[in-house]
Structures are given as structure tokens and as C-alpha cells.
Write an enzyme that holds these catalytic residues in place. Structure first.
Site, PDB file in Angstrom:
ATOM      1  N   LYS A 292     -11.423  -8.797  -9.965  1.00 37.58           N
ATOM      2  CA  LYS A 292     -10.448  -7.944 -10.673  1.00 37.58           C
ATOM      3  C   LYS A 292      -9.018  -8.389 -10.342  1.00 37.58           C
ATOM      4  O   LYS A 292      -8.807  -9.133  -9.367  1.00 37.58           O
ATOM      5  CB  LYS A 292     -10.669  -6.489 -10.260  1.00 37.58           C
ATOM      6  CG  LYS A 292     -10.497  -6.239  -8.767  1.00 37.58           C
ATOM      7  CD  LYS A 292     -10.952  -4.846  -8.380  1.00 37.58           C
ATOM      8  CE  LYS A 292     -10.818  -4.641  -6.883  1.00 37.58           C
ATOM      9  NZ  LYS A 292     -11.373  -3.356  -6.438  1.00 37.58           N
TER      10      LYS A 292
ATOM     11  N   TYR B 119      22.609  -9.150   0.153  1.00 39.57           N
ATOM     12  CA  TYR B 119      22.970  -7.816  -0.363  1.00 39.57           C
ATOM     13  C   TYR B 119      22.929  -6.768   0.738  1.00 39.57           C
ATOM     14  O   TYR B 119      21.999  -6.741   1.552  1.00 39.57           O
ATOM     15  CB  TYR B 119      21.993  -7.384  -1.457  1.00 39.57           C
ATOM     16  CG  TYR B 119      22.151  -8.135  -2.749  1.00 39.57           C
ATOM     17  CD1 TYR B 119      23.325  -8.032  -3.498  1.00 39.57           C
ATOM     18  CD2 TYR B 119      21.123  -8.922  -3.234  1.00 39.57           C
ATOM     19  CE1 TYR B 119      23.459  -8.716  -4.700  1.00 39.57           C
ATOM     20  CE2 TYR B 119      21.244  -9.605  -4.437  1.00 39.57           C
ATOM     21  CZ  TYR B 119      22.412  -9.499  -5.159  1.00 39.57           C
ATOM     22  OH  TYR B 119      22.538 -10.170  -6.345  1.00 39.57           O
TER      23      TYR B 119
HETATM   24  C1  LIG Z   1     -12.214  -3.782  -5.332  1.00 42.99           C
HETATM   25  C2  LIG Z   1     -13.580  -3.270  -5.166  1.00 42.99           C
HETATM   26  C3  LIG Z   1     -14.494  -3.948  -4.350  1.00 42.99           C
HETATM   27  C4  LIG Z   1     -14.116  -5.106  -3.473  1.00 42.99           C
HETATM   28  O1  LIG Z   1     -13.502  -4.603  -2.328  1.00 42.99           O
HETATM   29  P1  LIG Z   1     -13.015  -5.584  -1.155  1.00 42.99           P
HETATM   30  O2  LIG Z   1     -12.517  -4.663  -0.100  1.00 42.99           O
HETATM   31  O3  LIG Z   1     -11.921  -6.423  -1.723  1.00 42.99           O
HETATM   32  O4  LIG Z   1     -14.200  -6.364  -0.747  1.00 42.99           O
HETATM   33  C5  LIG Z   1     -15.797  -3.486  -4.317  1.00 42.99           C
HETATM   34  N1  LIG Z   1     -16.174  -2.406  -5.046  1.00 42.99           N
HETATM   35  C6  LIG Z   1     -15.307  -1.731  -5.824  1.00 42.99           C
HETATM   36  C7  LIG Z   1     -15.791  -0.550  -6.590  1.00 42.99           C
HETATM   37  C8  LIG Z   1     -13.994  -2.126  -5.914  1.00 42.99           C
HETATM   38  O5  LIG Z   1     -13.135  -1.447  -6.674  1.00 42.99           O
END
Ligand SMILES: *Cc1c(COP(=O)(O)O)cnc(C)c1O
Length: 361
Positions: free
Chosen positions: A35, A258
Site C-alpha cells: 500500500k 528561517y
Molecule cells: C499496513 C498493514 C499491514 C502491514 O503492517 P506492517 O506493520 O507494515 O507490517 C498489515 N495489515 C494491515 C491490515 C495493514 O493495514
């Protein structure tokens, strides 16, 4: 001349990290979580580097279609489910599996039946209180889904709120892995169960199930910063780097950037690096945060600008215009940096800006 900034994606590190996950997962099926543009690493790179995974898990239907377009033939799962009944046609056409977490989703699925082969996973809320059915609703949900022509239930899925290592050492976290597992008891034995994310894979061998979902660990970032990459055998898959484009010699009492946040206490050489918050380097990064240049650490000084940041290279004579500065990667761990600005490595990697050119090695 392109601006001297880039992110380099190390597909060999991603492959190595997937092999580490495999060796820890005792034959269970491995979903590689891709993702958010593969946590900033690029879907295309992930499709290639994770060819040995059993499936890819993501959020958007659009991403899933893109993966098919890139030639991914194995399983694809939508972790957050689908959002609209129009999506169901794409799910069938592109052979995309989905989590189902609400009655509304069941109703949409029923309304569009029959299916050739719509594969769904029942999302269970075991204590994270984000998505999913209560554990005692699962039998009825399963029955409802299995009654829909062409709809096949693949198993149950849940997600842990606290899968890091020392989750209950202080005894004050209300939602432990153990408590969530207890609520899943009976569910995971019925058929395929997909429970563990990276934290659980690394630190909770008691979490079994038939499938696992590995995200952050595949990108070479420890799910718990108190456990090193070396201990886990993983390697960072992303190097974010930019070059020095100017050097200022300033007198004591002169300020940098800044808001004049940092003031020199000695005659100082300040290097200007072609990376700013519009590239994804957080503006909230405090003075003293590490960068790596010419083989040593150099501290950030002054506020990060939109397109530049400054580092103190007074003690690093080799650092000059043209020197490459690692912002995060092998030497400056993204978790170390993230902790300094009160976030997690995930957020920094996902927030890389599209204007940063991506290289692959
Ligand atoms: C993002 C996600 C994962 C992966 O989690 P990590 O901590 O990056 O291994 C697994 N399951 C779900 C439902 C997620 O949203």
C-alpha cells in the site's frame, strides 16, 4: 542538469527482506503489503522485488489493476475492502480478493450476485476497534457470504494494535496481542486465518495462522526501533540523498535559516543541501538530527526550508559543493530520524514527494 536529489530503491534489499520473512514464517503464505506506493518504494519495484511472495496486499482497486497491468499473476488482496458496488466488477475481472468488514459490504456483494469466483476474507475486530465484525458475529457473517452464489470465504483476518516487542512489559497497555489472540480463539481454527503484521512476525511467534501480512520489514525498517536491523537480518531498501549546492562560512553569533533557529557558537562551515520539506524531509526535524556525508555524521542546523536544508560541516573538511548527503538510508536509519520528530519511519517513507526522482539499483 537535474536537481541533485534522488531516492534510490534497492530491490536486492527488498528480496533479502522477503527471504528473511519467509524464513521466519514457517511455511505460511506471505502477503507482501504494498500500500501507499509500496511504502514509497514504487509499486513497479515491489511487483518485481516481491515476485516470490504469495500475494500483494494494498488499499486501492486502482493499484491492484496496475499490478495486473505490470504482469502480477498471483493473488492480490484489498486490505480496506472495496468502497463502492462498481468496484465489484473490477474485483471479478482482475481477480482481486477483498476483506469484508461491514454489513454494508455484504449487502453490496449480495446485490451484484452471482459471481464467477469472488474471494473474500472476513475482517474481525479483535480489539483494535478500527475495522471488522465482532468475533461472535463471524459465524453469521460467514453463513451470509457463503449463501451468495459465487462468493467464497477464504478465511478470517485481524490486525494487532500493539505488535511491537515490549507490548505489555509495563502492564499498562490495554490491548495486547495476547488479549486480541484470545478473542480470535476458535476463529482461526475454522479455516485460513491471516493475523500477523511485521511486528507480530518478528516478536510474537505465538501468533500462528495460515497467512501473514508483511509490510515495513520488507522495506528494511525494524518494526520496533529497539531491535536492530542486524538482529533481524534486514536491510534498508531506500536511500534518500541529495548533494551540497553551497557552503557558507559564518561567524559566531550568526543564525541559519528561517526563524534564525540555530545560532553559531563558533566560526562554522554550513553546507546547503538540495532537499527540503517539499521533497518529503519533515520540516519538524530538530537541530542536531543526523545526516551522513563523506563518511561521517553531520548535524542538521536551522529550520528545514521548502527546497533546502542546512548542515554543520565545520569538522568535515571533505564536505564540499557536490558532496552527496544521505538523508536516510543505510547510515541514517529512517526510524532514528522519525523518532526525532515524533513519528514513525512509515510516515517518512510514505511522504516522499513525487518531485524526487527515483532510481532503482
Ligand atoms: C499496513 C498493514 C499491514 C502491514 O503492517 P506492517 O506493520 O507494515 O507490517 C498489515 N495489515 C494491515 C491490515 C495493514 O493495514
Amino acid at each position: 542538469m537535474p536537481r541533485p536529489i534522488s531516492v534510490t530503491i534497492h530491490t536486492s534489499a527488498m528480496k533479502n527482506n522477503l527471504a528473511v520473512v519467509r524464513s521466519r514464517s514457517a511455511g505460511r503464505k506471505v502477503w507482501a503489503v504494498v500500500k501507499a506506493n509500496a511504502y514509497g518504494h514504487g509499486i513497479d519495484n515491489a511487483v518485481q522485488a516481491f515476485e516470490d511472495a504469495d500475494g500483494l496486499a494494498t488499499i486501492e482497486v486502482r493499484d491492484a489493476m496496475f499490478m495486473r497491468h505490470l504482469g502480477w499473476k498471483k493473488r492480490i488482496l484489498l486490505l480496506e475492502g472495496f468502497f463502492d458496488d462498481d468496484d465489484l466488477e473490477a474485483l471479478e475481472r482482475y481477480d482481486i480478493e477483498t476483506n469484508v468488514h461491514s454489513q454494508r459490504m455484504i449487502d453490496m456483494i449480495r446485490a451484484k450476485a452471482p459471481y464467477k469466483n469472488l474471494r473474500v476474507h472476513i475482517k474481525v475486530n479483535s480489539g483494535m476497534n478500527r475495522l471488522g465484525f465482532a468475533p461472535d458475529e463471524v459465524p453469521a457473517v460467514r453463513e451470509a457470504l457463503e449463501a451468495i452464489p459465487g462468493c467464497r470465504v477464504m478465511g478470517v483476518v485481524t490486525h494487532f494494535a500493539n505488535s511491537e516487542r515490549d507490548y505489555d512489559r509495563e502492564g499498562n497497555r490495554p490491548v495486547t496481542v495476547a488479549r486480541q489472540l484470545e478473542r480470535m480463539a476458535g476463529q482461526e481454527t475454522t479455516e485460513g486465518a491471516c493475523l500477523a503484521n511485521s511486528g507480530a512476525i518478528c516478536f510474537h511467534p505465538e501468533v500462528m495462522g495460515d497467512e501473514i501480512r508483511a509490510g515495513i520489514i520488507l522495506y528494511g525498517s525494524s518494526p520496533d526501533s529497539s531491535v536492530t536491523n542486524e538482529e533481524l537480518g534486514i536491510k534498508p531498501a531506500m536511500t534518500f540523498a541529495a548533494r551540497i549546492i553551497a557552503v557558507q562560512n559564518i561567524a559566531p553569533g550568526e543564525a541559519v535559516g528561517y526563524g534564525s533557529r540555530w545560532i553559531a557558537s563558533r566560526p562554522s562551515r554550513i553546507a546547503v543541501v538540495a532537499c527540503g520539506y517539499a521533497d518529503g524531509y519533515p520540516r519538524s526535524m530538530p537541530d542536531g538530527s543526523p545526516t551522513y556525508v563523506e563518511g561521517v555524521m553531520a548535524p542538521l542546523v536551522g529550520s528545514v526550508s521548502m527546497d533546502m536544508l542546512e548542515i554543520d560541516v565545520t569538522d568535515i573538511p571533505a564536505a564540499q559543493v557536490g558532496s552527496l548527503v544521505e538523508l536516510w538510508g543505510e547510515h541514517v536509519l529512517v526510524n532514528t530520524l522519525a523518532a526525532r520528530c515524533n513519528t514513525i519511519g512509515y510516515e517518512l517513507m510514505c511522504a516522499l514527494a513525487p518531485r524526487v526522482p527515483v532510481r532503482v539499483d
